[in-house]
Design a protein around this motif. Structure first.
Motif: not given
Length: 166
Positions: A134, A137, A140-142, A145-146
């Motif tokens: 990840t 990305a 790409t992810f806010h 998200f994590y």
């Protein structure tokens, strides 16, 4: 020499995990990702080499788990903490710690269970490698998200579902 081949591969795995941690601490995140992937490749073969050479041992099993907690627990958690969770302060830190603790619990459970051809829970190697993937990305992810991904992977590691070993 033959009796130490598998353990040498395992120690190499552990060494790349340690190098990944040090690379993260020095903000060389791309190197950290590379080192974790090399550790995953080595982890794939240490058991196969031990079985092929008839050198399976309790020491090797324990050493493999110690290696896995470093290479697929601490290294990926620290990497992704530094890349995306550091701005969440205590909550981000707790997510990284949760991932590491659940990975250790998963490995401990594996070490005391009988080999039956199945994994119980998501293997830490898969969870750590996926978390590392990840990284590519992360932009790409806010970042929030994590805060969901870490505990989901952690819970999958300690869950009781079974997967056939390949």
């Amino acid at each position: 020499m033959k009796s130490h081949a598998a353990n040498f591969i395992t120690i190499s795995n552990m060494s790349f995990g340690g190098a990944a941690i040090m690379a993260t601490l020095h903000e060389y995140y791309s190197y950290s990702v590379l080192f974790i992937f090399i550790a995953a490749l080595l982890d794939r073969y240490d058991g196969k080499v031990a079985r092929a050479l008839g050198q399976v041992s309790e020491l090797g099993k324990q050493l493999d788990s110690m290696s896995d907690i470093i290479s697929f627990g601490v290294a990926p958690a620290l990497l992704m903490y530094e890349v995306v969770l550091v701005d969440f302060g205590f909550a981000g830190m707790m997510m990284a710690v949760l991932f590491i603790v659940c990975g250790a619990m998963r490995l401990a459970r594996f070490n005391i269970s009988e080999a039956n051809g199945y994994f119980t829970g998501l293997p830490i190697t898969a969870a750590g490698t996926f978390l590392t993937l990840t990284y590519f990305a992360a932009n790409t992810f806010h970042p929030a998200f994590y805060l969901f991904l870490f505990p989901i992977l952690a819970l999958l590691m300690i869950s009781t579902f079974t997967l056939k070993k390949v």
